[in-house]
Design an enzyme around this catalytic site. Sequence first.
Site, PDB file in Angstrom:
ATOM      1  CE  LYS A  88      -3.957   1.983   2.542  1.00  0.00           C
ATOM      2  NZ  LYS A  88      -4.705   1.956   3.821  1.00  0.00           N
ATOM      3  CB  SER A 163      -7.826   4.071   2.668  1.00  0.00           C
ATOM      4  OG  SER A 163      -6.972   3.346   3.538  1.00  0.00           O
ATOM      5  CB  SER A 187      -8.096   1.242   5.571  1.00  0.00           C
ATOM      6  OG  SER A 187      -8.734   2.487   5.647  1.00  0.00           O
TER       7      SER A 187
END
Lengths: 532, 505
Positions: A88, A163, A187
């Site tokens: 990420k 996210s 997330s």
Amino acid sequence: MTTTPQSLIRLTAAQMAAKLAAGEITSVELTQAHLDRIAAVDDTINAFLHVNAGQALETAAGVDKLRAAGGTEAESLHPLAGVPIAIKDLIVTKGQPTTAGSKMLQGWMSPYDATVIEKIRAARLPILGKTNLDEFAMGSSTEHSAFGPTRNPWDTGRIPGGSGGGSAAAVAAFEAPLALGTDTGGSIRQPGAVTGTVGTKPTYGSVSRYGAIAMASSLDQIGPVARTVEDAALLHELIGGHDPRDSTSLPEQVPAFAEFAANHDVAGLRIGVIKQLQGEGYQAGVLARFQEALDTLREAGAEIVEVDCPSFDYAVGSYYLIMPSEASSNLARYDGVRYGARVLPEGGPLTIERVMGATRAAGFGDEVKRRIILGTYALSAGYYDAYYGSAQKVRTLIQRDFDAAFEAADVLISPTSPTVAFPLGEKLDDPMAMYLNDVTTIPANLAGVPGISVPGGLSEGLPVGIQFLAPARQDARVYHAAGALEKLLNDAAESPLWAQIPALVPAAGAGPDASRPAAAAPAFTPEVGGAK
Amino acid sequence: MTATVTEPQPLTFDQALESYEPVLGFEVHVELNTVTKMFSSAPNAFGDEPNTNVNEVCLGLPGTLPVVNGKAVESAIKLGLALNCQIAPYCRFARKQYFYPDLPKNWQTSQYDEPIAFDGFIDVELDDGEIFRVEIERAHMEEDAGKLTHAGASGRIQGADYSLVDYNRTGVPLIEIVTKPITGAGERAPELARAYVSAIRDVVKALDISEAKMERGNVRCDANVSLMPKGASEFGTRSETKNVNSMRAVEHAVHYEIRRHAGVLAAGGSIVQETRHWQETTRTTSSGRPKSEADDYRYFPEPDLVPITVTEEWVETLRAELPEPPAERRRRLRETWGYSDAEFRDVIAAGLLDAIEGTVKQGASPAVARKWWMGEISRLANARDLDPAGLGVQPATIVELNGLIEAGKINDKIARQVLEHHVDGEGTPAEIVAARRLEVVSDDGALSAAVEKAMAENPDVVEKVKGGKLKAIGALIGPVMKETRGQADAGKVRQIVLEKLGVEG
């Protein structure tokens, strides 16, 4: 079975690791297969912000060389050595850009590696690249990325969650077998739920946060993203453990989570259904899959009990004060003075205040600004007690609810998300609706307890996630419960959910980028009854 | 913002004190001498190339996290104990938030409502020996900011052509000591201000937790001054003169602010609550930033750090390690050594208390120790533009040198030369005496020959001495001393001359 690139990428990480160790495949082959897959489908999915082909293949070649040479060095390789991974883009990496999904950090190169990246490099997992996210991890749909939304591989007209939509979509679309995410309010888990993958939010402090760009320090946690519970457990074992550079890091050794994931016996396991996390606001299809999961577990011998967590009703309100407060502070450093974007104001004198103001006005997106404003307000003199102070009290009450619930149950269970993946754009102009989507995942962050999302079947062709929660430091329990449910559902369906993903159909307006080769795209057919 | 309002003329100090009672308050920042910074492993060092003693943590790069320097916490506890404070069993750091380019994170990690030490006092000795007790509100830990240099006429960030920032100082551990309001000092307020800062500096030096060099900013003082009419009990509005960085300047700043406040108040004006800048050249203060209670730093507990718990055992271990309080030590040494007040004050001013104490401990008498340190060593240091204590002379060397004199091997004049050679690196006093053949000539044969020679060369002098003019004997001793390169004992030479001439001395 013969290993074609198409079949290689559909293996689990554990299977890839076994084949690498047995010398059946090389890491270069495996890494190349994933790079090819990225080239083929990522123009549609947009899971990656940066592809790290050269470095990944170099790492892969290094692993292959060590394996070929044999001896103690080959034997001491980490079990996951040579299995590629995606990161990420909130986690800093040397030699690759780290943007946090923001224009503010576009082009910024970290001079240091996050602790989890050091561990991944030491274990020699080729890093495929950096995955898309809502700007500074603020969002539940990945639509708030400054670099365009990521699309859900199950339906490219829908969001992949957020996210960490990039990491979840990459894993669901076989662009990577493993990925790292970060979970501040869901997330990792919510994207896992809506993409039919597995994601764990570890106990707060059990994975070092050093090098994870902070949104809300007291809530953020790095965790694994994978297609199976076992894979998530293996990755969690690799990234966990004490880090002297993170003061909030726990001192404990990492348990063998994969062993717990492999224990499918739930007889006598007390599973608590959280009264507050069901009913109104939950889609019928989601509740149906949730009820099936409960029935399945009960049939397998688990004891299903109901637990009451009254303070959970205030979790979203509390979260949306604490998170923006900390975020408003953590994001103060992006001012154009030292690194990242610097925007000069138009007209007027070129003072430091005006340069900082212009930089922040241009560099941050609307959602980030919304949270900075909210947090700045909540921390202001005269409001602190009413907002931040009260929110912290609610947090304590939520922790007490968890304590009481874990007296009655070994693990708790809920739907991971009230809904399946919603269409792109649906909630973009309604922040409240977007925030309420996190109602199920937020309590775990407020209490610091571990949680996992595991696929629970489909509703109208879209994945539904089941969440397990355990007491702090008992991450092993969520692997046990999730591993068992995964096995029971796979056995019943005669296939893992992720293998039922439809062939990728480009969404309208998401056509392949002419600058990247689309011809190499392989047919995307489900492998029914495949890889297990 | 700073309109050209002409302030009334300051009153004279005496006029000010006739009508008003000064109230003081001090915030003293002490930079600790830890090896690394408060929250990172970057070196804590002064004077290096800008932006070299930094790492990703003290630069506040994305993703970094702080870790508390345990040694700094220990220093804070020790200082708290030395200031007779309570030590908090549990305390936290907080973020003090404001945007400024010398703060890489745009907040300062500090302590807000949970200082590690609180409710203490320090007994401050004034020039005449009177003790004034200053109450300590709190001592808390925090990190220093970077150093900004503004290019351009203003010298401030407003209107600068450009500004340079050095982050070497960013994150250096600080302890901020805050007093309670100090009343009752009256006309001695400026003197007390100097004595207070001096006392704090003495304490941190004795604890060895700071280099304590004010000229380097290791100890920095913000002086708060307000006036209230004599007999009143409600404090007036205060001004805060920032970063007054010498003890003399602290005294002058308080002196000036008392006069300035009195001037404003006497003219019927009111004091603006603001920070003031100290102007060394004019010995005045100038208006800085208005400071009001409305300043909002949006403090909240630092979520990246866990609370600090201080166990009673830890406190007691550190308490046992505390050195004798500097004021008590001074009183004890002055009494034992028997110096006059003036002599003792000179020793303190020269920074030679430790050196003299060490020399006495090694066996020299307090008088001998003082003679050497305040005399020849200070002279040599002065000539080399060094502190006497920094010249490198060890107490043992002085004891050795003095032993050579007492044994009659060298005289005072030679001893001074030996010391200089020692400072120049020629070895121990004994080695220098041997190598340079400086030992006093006491061999009767050699001296006798030299005397014979001098008498043969000066027959007229011999006659005078024989005739009873003993004063003339110097004319014979001189040539002997010359012959022996000054190493002869002049008394001994005189005795030999008298013996040879058969004259009663």
